[in-house]
Design a protein around this motif. Sequence first.
Motif, short mmCIF file in Angstrom:
data_model
loop_
_atom_site.label_atom_id
_atom_site.label_comp_id
_atom_site.label_asym_id
_atom_site.label_seq_id
_atom_site.Cartn_x
_atom_site.Cartn_y
_atom_site.Cartn_z
N GLU A 13 13.06 -44.58 -0.32
CA GLU A 13 13.64 -45.22 0.86
C GLU A 13 14.11 -44.19 1.87
O GLU A 13 13.93 -44.35 3.08
CB GLU A 13 14.80 -46.12 0.43
CG GLU A 13 15.33 -47.03 1.54
CD GLU A 13 14.31 -48.05 2.01
OE1 GLU A 13 14.55 -48.67 3.06
OE2 GLU A 13 13.27 -48.24 1.33
N GLU A 14 14.70 -43.10 1.39
CA GLU A 14 15.15 -42.04 2.30
C GLU A 14 13.97 -41.41 3.01
O GLU A 14 14.02 -41.14 4.22
CB GLU A 14 15.94 -40.98 1.54
CG GLU A 14 16.46 -39.87 2.44
CD GLU A 14 17.34 -38.87 1.72
OE1 GLU A 14 17.69 -37.85 2.34
OE2 GLU A 14 17.67 -39.10 0.53
N ARG A 55 11.12 -42.78 3.62
CA ARG A 55 10.52 -43.75 4.53
C ARG A 55 11.34 -43.93 5.81
O ARG A 55 10.79 -44.00 6.91
CB ARG A 55 10.37 -45.10 3.82
CG ARG A 55 9.64 -46.16 4.64
CD ARG A 55 9.45 -47.42 3.84
NE ARG A 55 10.70 -48.13 3.63
CZ ARG A 55 11.20 -49.02 4.50
NH1 ARG A 55 10.55 -49.28 5.62
NH2 ARG A 55 12.32 -49.65 4.25
N ARG A 56 12.65 -43.97 5.67
CA ARG A 56 13.51 -44.32 6.80
C ARG A 56 13.93 -43.13 7.65
O ARG A 56 14.23 -43.27 8.83
CB ARG A 56 14.77 -45.04 6.31
CG ARG A 56 14.51 -46.46 5.81
CD ARG A 56 15.81 -47.13 5.40
NE ARG A 56 15.62 -48.52 5.07
CZ ARG A 56 15.62 -49.52 5.95
NH1 ARG A 56 15.81 -49.26 7.24
NH2 ARG A 56 15.43 -50.76 5.56
N SER A 57 14.01 -41.95 7.05
CA SER A 57 14.60 -40.80 7.74
C SER A 57 13.81 -40.42 9.00
O SER A 57 12.59 -40.33 8.98
CB SER A 57 14.66 -39.61 6.79
OG SER A 57 15.20 -38.49 7.47
#
Length: 295
Positions: free
Chosen positions: A201-202, A204-206
């Motif tokens: 998730e990190e 993907r979102r960062s």
Amino acid sequence: MVVTGGFRQRTQLENLRQELDILIATPGRFMFLIKEGYLQLTNLKCAVLDEVDILFSDEDFETAFQCLINSSPITTQYLFVTATLPMDIYNKLVESFPDCELVSGPGMHRTSPGLEEFLVDCSGDETAEKSLDTAFINKKNALLHLVENSPVPKTIVFCNKIDICRKVENALKRFDRKGFSIKILPFHAALDQGRRLANMEEFRRSKMENISLFLVCTDRASRGIDFEGVDHVVLFDYPRDPSEYVRRVGRTARGAGGKGKAFIFAVGKQVSLARRIMERNKKGHPVHDVPSILT
């Protein structure tokens, strides 16, 4: 409803008491639910098996697959979905379903038109001793050279084994590049599921500036994961099968107009095999008939 391993079984069993339209399951949890009588398939209309080539490569899956067939009405429709379909898997499907119809899109076994591929020969000097250790050192140096000279926000590094992932992680952690921070996010089976999901998730979102994110992973990340903005994919280890090559490099240059670069590290006989795949990719030809190499 989703039922998978790694999450509270009790909560999933309680939710199963409700009426369901769609159930999404992994093979292991599916088998458990059937054997324990928690799941009835008497009204099943359709079964979709995603990533069917990988499923059929697992001996345990064939038991789950047979269980699915035996528990379902004869009127159930089966859809087998995959981006790569090796001939041996196709033959297995046809053997079980002689009337199976193949519907193929134009991207089958092909790479994205926005992908740039770069072959990096890590064989080393011809006079130098050849070993797994020297091959790793050559590939590590090539990776650090890439990191230093072509910094990008997001890179996925593929390794064949968990121990190689860890060695790559350590090499990147010790590497110091002034003016730009590096963060390593491992993704493999040795991590608990919570940490894997958090790292994914990190990554993907960062969208942080002045930081390079590296998702160091096994083939767990080559399937079913759709990231935007992956600049580079590095095949630190050469894949065991040509179809896996397509999946790995396909993590970049995704979507309409997507662009990205793939760096293929190869040693010895892998160099000529990689070159054949890249030549076929340039011509728009599928790669399923390129021979495999196990290393």
